[in-house]
Each structure stands twice: as structure tokens, then as C-alpha cells.
Design an enzyme around this catalytic site. Structure first.
Site, PDB file in Angstrom:
ATOM      1  N   ARG A 253       9.510  79.737  22.094  1.00  0.00           N
ATOM      2  CA  ARG A 253      10.297  79.643  23.316  1.00  0.00           C
ATOM      3  C   ARG A 253      10.030  78.287  23.951  1.00  0.00           C
ATOM      4  NH1 ARG A 253      13.029  83.090  21.663  1.00  0.00           N
ATOM      5  NH2 ARG A 253      13.623  85.070  22.630  1.00  0.00           N
TER       6      ARG A 253
ATOM      7  N   GLU B 225      17.379  75.119  28.085  1.00  0.00           N
ATOM      8  CA  GLU B 225      18.115  75.433  26.868  1.00  0.00           C
ATOM      9  C   GLU B 225      19.503  75.902  27.256  1.00  0.00           C
ATOM     10  OE1 GLU B 225      17.232  78.519  23.478  1.00  0.00           O
ATOM     11  OE2 GLU B 225      15.596  77.063  23.663  1.00  0.00           O
TER      12      GLU B 225
ATOM     13  N   HIS C 100      18.199  76.265  18.633  1.00  0.00           N
ATOM     14  CA  HIS C 100      17.718  77.659  18.603  1.00  0.00           C
ATOM     15  C   HIS C 100      18.379  78.453  17.465  1.00  0.00           C
ATOM     16  CE1 HIS C 100      15.763  80.851  21.406  1.00  0.00           C
ATOM     17  NE2 HIS C 100      15.682  81.224  20.126  1.00  0.00           N
TER      18      HIS C 100
HETATM   19  C1  GLV Z   1      15.074  84.514  18.985  1.00  0.00           C
HETATM   20  O1  GLV Z   1      14.571  83.584  19.534  1.00  0.00           O
HETATM   21  C2  GLV Z   1      14.738  85.861  19.253  1.00  0.00           C
HETATM   22  O2  GLV Z   1      13.942  86.130  20.161  1.00  0.00           O
HETATM   23  O3  GLV Z   1      15.284  86.739  18.566  1.00  0.00           O
END
Ligand code: GLV
Length: 322
Positions: A240, A269, A288
Site C-alpha cells: 500500500r 493513488e 497498482h
Molecule cells: C490489492 O491491492 C488488493 O488489496 O487486493
């Protein structure tokens, strides 16, 4: 369509096939592609909603829950749930579903993709080749870091951390790790050593982050932590964005406290295109995409649907965090 069917608010547009398991038993109201959170139209329907199908970009706050008195389940299509007020859900007796396990391999693979790409300058060398700067076999060009014999430090030895660790043996790396609780099983199975964070930062050639975002892990990697790392070290974050203090990382990359970073997650983000991190040639940023493989995302949706259906029936969710 019968009005008796429970209303499920799906915050964003997804392929119809992914939501097919819900079609028969529920009325679906689906949000747009992109964006964050519930649209005004979805919000208007909160009073009637019995389930929320969310993505990790959707802040689900106490206020939203307050306006959804009939809510029986919140089902997130992600493993991380830091965008949801889980405590508030728990207080209201609302189970929160997520999709652990299924995205472990894809995220571990992407972590290695970032690590290798940064270590061996793959993005820059591709850009140079495309731009006509590949003029000869250059004995001193694009020199990167070796993996074999290097030390990989894994911060957070959960499912994804251990999948990353297992892949390290193929590269002949030394493994050290941190974890909230002792993991003698991993020490034995993967010939790895559990160490305090400070030692990991000082000893690792590569530091890979795999902790969930919590109060304890928020800004775990700040200026102080970055300054403890080797100046040749590479940081990889596929966990994260808020685990790393962005401004400190930028300074660390500009002032060579560390050599480079590979980030699949950032804070904020999305990272705005004018952000100075993009100007750093020693920083690789992907949007991501840790779980972004066809099968993984399809199966995440499948589990999220199973969680919705179980919640609507009042049964235990197949995968819940509370
Ligand atoms: C991706 O970052 C998730 O938490 O699935």
C-alpha cells in the site's frame, strides 16, 4: 425483475460475466468505470441496499453505513480493506468480505517483475533502444545489480510475503524478513532469518514491502528508515502506498540515500502525472497492477460474489475480515 430481490450496489462497472453469479438472486445497480466511491445515484439508493460490492478505491465510511440501514454485507474485490471502516461495520454486525489467497501468486510475480526491472534497468534500456541510443554492445552500459548472492529483506511475511520469499530461492538470494509474530516455520522451510526491521533495512540489498496498511504500518518507511538502508539498495512496494512516506522517498531517491525504487502502489493513488517521482529515472511506477492477471481478477470477482450471496443469506462469508 422482482422487487423482492435484494438490491446490491456495485460501485464500478465490471465485465457482466464477473457479476453473473449475482444476476439471478439480486437486483444490481452498477456504478461507472473509474472514479472513486459511490456516485450520487448509488448513494441515493443506500437506504434500500442490502449489499455493497466495493473496490479498494471506495471509501466506505461510517456516514455511508449510517445511510444504509438494511445493509447485510460489504464485499470488497481485493484482499486489502483499508478503505473500509471495518470497525464501524463490525459494530453494526455487518460482515466485510475480501478476496485473500487468490491474488497471492499474481502479486508475488509482479513484485519480482518490479524488482528485476529496476535492478536491471529494463525500462530505461528499452527507452534507450527505442530512441536510437543502442549504437553498440556497450560494455559499461546499463549496468545493474546482481540478484545471486544478494540479500532480500521481506517486510511482512504473510501470504504474499512468503510467496515472494519462495520465489527468491530460484535466484540464489539470502533471505531475511520481519513479521508481527515469530515465523520459525518460514525460517526453517525457506532458510530465512527473522530479524528486527532496523537490521533488515541495514542488511538488505533489496527491501520488499508486504504489510497491510494499518496505524502501525502507516509511514513505516520514512526518512529515518530510508537512511538506514544501503545506498545501493532497491525498495519495492507492492503493498500500500501509505506504508512509504512519499516525500521522504522522493528525497531519498534524489539524494541517493537508496539506489532505486519499484512501486506498484503510491500515495496519493493514482499518482498525478506531474508528480516529481515520475521524473526520477531511478523510480519505476506501475499503476497498482499486482493482481491484474485475467484469471486472478476473474476469480477475485467470483469470491466477492460468493461473499455477497453468503451475506445476503445471513451465512458465514467464505472470506471475511471481521
Ligand atoms: C490489492 O491491492 C488488493 O488489496 O487486493
Amino acid at each position: 425483475m422482482s422487487q423482492e430481490k435484494p438490491l446490491v450496489l456495485v460501485t464500478h462497472t465490471l465485465p457482466a460475466a464477473w457479476l453473473a453469479p449475482l444476476k439471478e438472486k439480486c437486483r444490481l445497480m452498477i456504478g461507472p468505470e473509474g472514479g472513486k466511491g459511490l456516485t450520487p445515484r448509488l448513494e441515493e439508493n443506500l437506504p434500500e441496499a442490502e449489499a455493497l460490492f466495493t473496490l479498494l478505491v471506495d471509501p466506505i465510511t461510517e456516514d455511508i453505513l449510517e445511510r444504509a440501514p438494511n445493509l447485510k454485507v460489504v464485499s470488497q474485490m481485493a484482499v486489502g480493506v483499508d478503505n473500509l471502516d471495518v470497525e464501524a461495520c463490525t459494530r453494526r454486525g455487518i460482515p466485510v468480505g475480501h478476496t485473500p489467497g487468490i491474488l497471492t501468486a499474481a502479486t508475488a510475480d509482479l513484485t519480482w517483475g518490479l524488482l528485476l526491472a529496476v535492478a536491471r534497468h529494463i525500462p530505461q534500456s528499452q527507452a534507450d533502444a527505442r530512441a536510437g541510443r543502442w549504437t553498440t554492445w556497450n560494455p559499461t552500459g546499463w549496468l545493474g545489480a546482481d540478484l545471486e548472492g544478494a540479500t532480500l529483506g521481506i517486510v511482512g511475511m504473510g501470504k504474499i510475503g512468503s510467496a515472494v520469499a519462495r520465489r527468491a530461492s530460484g535466484f540464489g538470494m539470502e533471505l531475511i524478513f520481519t513479521n508481527r509474530s515469530p515465523r520459525p516455520d518460514i525460517e526453517k522451510d525457506l532458510n530465512a532469518q527473522q530479524v528486527p526491521l532496523e537490521d533488515l533495512l541495514e542488511q538488505s540489498d533489496f527491501v520488499s514491502l508486504h504489510v497491510p496498511l494499518t496505524e502501525e504500518t502507516h509511514h513505516l518507511i520514512d526518512a529515518n528508515a530510508l537512511q538506514k538502508m544501503k545506498s545501493t539498495a532497491i525498495l519495492v512496494n507492492a503493498a500500500r502506498g501509505q506504508v512509504v512516506e512519499t516525500q521522504a522517498l522522493l528525497q531519498g531517491l534524489q539524494e541517493s540515500w537508496i539506489a532505486a525504487a519499484g512501486l506498484d502502489v503510491t500515495h496519493p493513488e493514482p499518482l498525478p502525472s506531474e508528480h516529481p517521482l515520475y521524473a526520477q529515472s531511478n523510480c519505476l511506477i506501475t499503476p497498482h497492477i499486482g493482481s491484474a492477471s485475467y484469471n486472478t481478477r476473474r476469480r477475485m470477482a467470483e469470491i466477492a460474489c460468493q461473499n455477497v450471496l453468503a451475506g445476503l443469506e445471513g451465512s458465514k462469508l467464505p472470506h471475511s475480515v471481521n
